[in-house]
Enzyme design. Structure first.
Site, PDB file in Angstrom:
ATOM      1  N   GLU A  76      43.784  18.609  60.034  1.00  0.00           N
ATOM      2  CA  GLU A  76      42.333  18.343  60.806  1.00  0.00           C
ATOM      3  C   GLU A  76      41.565  19.626  60.846  1.00  0.00           C
ATOM      4  O   GLU A  76      42.324  20.506  61.276  1.00  0.00           O
ATOM      5  CB  GLU A  76      42.510  17.971  62.337  1.00  0.00           C
ATOM      6  CG  GLU A  76      43.345  16.639  62.391  1.00  0.00           C
ATOM      7  CD  GLU A  76      42.428  15.431  62.156  1.00  0.00           C
ATOM      8  OE1 GLU A  76      41.155  15.740  62.118  1.00  0.00           O
ATOM      9  OE2 GLU A  76      42.870  14.212  62.184  1.00  0.00           O
ATOM     10  N   GLU A 105      34.140  12.348  57.820  1.00  0.00           N
ATOM     11  CA  GLU A 105      34.892  13.611  58.066  1.00  0.00           C
ATOM     12  C   GLU A 105      34.961  14.297  56.742  1.00  0.00           C
ATOM     13  O   GLU A 105      35.569  14.206  55.918  1.00  0.00           O
ATOM     14  CB  GLU A 105      36.325  13.375  58.477  1.00  0.00           C
ATOM     15  CG  GLU A 105      36.251  12.562  59.638  1.00  0.00           C
ATOM     16  CD  GLU A 105      37.640  12.159  60.443  1.00  0.00           C
ATOM     17  OE1 GLU A 105      38.808  12.470  59.784  1.00  0.00           O
ATOM     18  OE2 GLU A 105      37.766  11.164  61.317  1.00  0.00           O
ATOM     19  N   HIS A 161      38.236   9.286  55.701  1.00  0.00           N
ATOM     20  CA  HIS A 161      37.333   8.785  56.650  1.00  0.00           C
ATOM     21  C   HIS A 161      36.051   9.293  56.067  1.00  0.00           C
ATOM     22  O   HIS A 161      35.768  10.647  56.062  1.00  0.00           O
ATOM     23  CB  HIS A 161      37.500   9.520  58.077  1.00  0.00           C
ATOM     24  CG  HIS A 161      38.754   8.557  58.805  1.00  0.00           C
ATOM     25  ND1 HIS A 161      39.728   9.417  59.529  1.00  0.00           N
ATOM     26  CD2 HIS A 161      39.249   7.499  58.470  1.00  0.00           C
ATOM     27  CE1 HIS A 161      40.509   8.506  59.840  1.00  0.00           C
ATOM     28  NE2 HIS A 161      40.410   7.240  59.354  1.00  0.00           N
ATOM     29  N   HIS A 205      41.134  15.879  57.369  1.00  0.00           N
ATOM     30  CA  HIS A 205      40.324  14.965  58.297  1.00  0.00           C
ATOM     31  C   HIS A 205      39.583  16.055  58.954  1.00  0.00           C
ATOM     32  O   HIS A 205      39.494  17.267  58.934  1.00  0.00           O
ATOM     33  CB  HIS A 205      41.280  14.523  59.160  1.00  0.00           C
ATOM     34  CG  HIS A 205      42.175  13.096  58.541  1.00  0.00           C
ATOM     35  ND1 HIS A 205      41.710  12.003  58.890  1.00  0.00           N
ATOM     36  CD2 HIS A 205      43.139  13.024  57.702  1.00  0.00           C
ATOM     37  CE1 HIS A 205      42.707  11.127  58.267  1.00  0.00           C
ATOM     38  NE2 HIS A 205      43.471  11.772  57.556  1.00  0.00           N
TER      39      HIS A 205
END
Length: 439
Positions: A294, A100, A97, A204
């Site tokens: 993440e 990110e 992404h 992420h």
């Protein structure tokens, strides 16, 4: 007015002051500043690393983005340009992404840490002598170019230049994905199929948690959030916990407002189900254990926080890399020869999945400590099953178990490496008789 002597000293020091920022590069070293790098700067950093560490790095592109930007990968190992038989391969991917961005920066600092430590740090040296690591800092460079520093919550820059979310763009295990495959996605698919990766991590932002398959469920993306257990759930929990427990804060589980993850880990679909995720595709079609990391509550935090993010993630990044040497590996040969058997099927116990040998007959599988039944089979050959014990200690090699398959219609001759018991006994008796004759 400044005294003449002081003026002279200042003028003499001026060239030194001007040269200091360039000194690491003059000495053949890289220093990645804790500053954000756009696409052109990422490209420049990777080129400099390859130039300064040409003996242990290999810079290559796996394809182009929609807007024609190269998807640069840098491999790092003692022999970075080729796959060495028996050595595992690792894949680290950032910036799927575009907005990110912390993963991208972490991977640049990881590259600096590995390259700078080779030949100086024993662990890094041993690791790179037995492993090849491939780092793709920015999978979505088009989205990156449109993202905004300080934007924690919007989707600006998330998608590629055609407005597709690349982490919803892969073929899915549980439901048909009707999205057209994007160039960036196709590049990842081709790359993953071309190299026998054993371990992969995708970075992420927007939360702080280590996430693992499955990302979807038989009920589909619009179904409820439920635990979707993969056949390797025990291994996945181990990998996720390895990252979380070595992270500065992830293991606490409640770093970001509104989220709680026990021990800082989560099954993907238990968090929320999604269709077309990268980690499920790599797990199935790359036959590679893959986790999603993440690593920041804010998707694009301000630049002054980069040093803290590196400090929080550094140990986790290294410890996860080391896990590729936990478990089993080996080669499969035709019995009585050194001819490898490619595309042989390897099964661990009663796990409802299999993986296959490479063109050199190689296989790898990360496993937690324990006792396992390992079966190797291929059409036209008799299958072979062994019991293998995976120890708790971690070294720079998994347990090595080579297999020798007997072709159907042939006799079971001794394999190329292990002499038969009859051969051993016969040889011993002949030796004893010779000794008796001599005396």
């Amino acid at each position: 007015m400044m005294p003449k002597s002081r003026t002279t000293v200042s003028l003499l020091l001026l060239p030194l002051v001007l040269w200091l920022p360039c000194l690491p590069h003059i000495l053949g070293q890289n220093v990645v500043p804790f500053e954000y790098h756009d696409y052109s700067q990422v490209t420049q950093v990777l080129r400099e690393f390859h130039q300064n560490y040409s003996d242990i790095t290999h810079l290559y592109s796996i394809g182009q983005s929609v807007q024609g930007r190269e998807l640069w990968v840098i491999a790092i190992s003692d022999n970075p340009t080729v796959h060495e038989v028996g050595e595992p391969e690792v894949q680290y991917v950032g910036n799927i992404h575009g907005n990110e961005v912390i993963g991208k920066e972490l991977l640049l600092h990881l590259l600096e840490h590995l390259a700078g430590g080779y030949g100086k740090n024993g662990t890094i040296s041993s690791y790179l002598n037995t492993t090849r690591v491939h780092i793709l800092p920015a999978m979505n460079p088009d989205g990156l170019q449109g993202s905004l520093e300080g934007d924690c919550y919007s989707s600006i820059g998330r998608e590629n230049a055609r407005s597709y979310d690349l982490n919803r763009n892969f073929p899915d295990k549980f439901e048909v994905n009707t999205q057209p495959i994007q160039p960036e996605t196709q590049a990842i698919m081709n790359w993953t199929r071309s190299i026998p990766f054993s371990l992969s991590a995708i970075f992420h932002g927007g939360a702080v948690v280590a996430n693992y398959p499955w990302d979807n469920t038989p009920l589909g993306q619009n179904g409820p959030s439920i635990y979707s257990r993969s056949p390797d759930d025990d291994i996945y929990r181990h990998l996720a916990l390895t990252y979380s427990e070595n992270h500065g804060t992830m293991h606490q589980g409640d770093i970001c407002s509104g989220d709680f993850f026990e021990d800082g880990i989560s099954n993907g679909a238990d968090w929320y189900p999604l269709r077309g995720g990268m980690q499920d595709w790599v797990y199935i079609h790359g036959e590679c254990l893959t986790v999603t990391l993440e690593v920041s509550c804010c998707k694009y935090p301000t630049q002054d926080q980069l040093g803290d993010h590196w400090t929080q993630n550094k140990n986790s990044l290294i410890e996860l890399l080391l896990q590729v040497h936990r478990g089993i590996k080996g080669q499969v040969f035709i019995n009585g020869t050194d001819v490898p058997v490619s595309e042989a099927t390897v099964t661990i116990g009663d796990r409802d999945n299999t993986f296959h040998t490479t063109s050199d007959g190689e296989f790898w599988r990360i496993l937690v400590p324990g006792q396992y039944s390992v079966t190797v089979s291929k059409a036209g050959f008799s299958s072979e099953t062994r019991t293998v014990i995976v120890p708790g200690n971690l070294t720079f090699s998994a347990v090595i178990e080579d297999f020798y398959l007997v072709e159907n219609g042939t006799s079971s001759a001794p394999n190329a490496s292990v002499p038969s018991l009859t051969f051993i006994i016969t040889s011993t008796l002949i030796c004893l008789l010779k000794v008796k004759t001599v005396f």
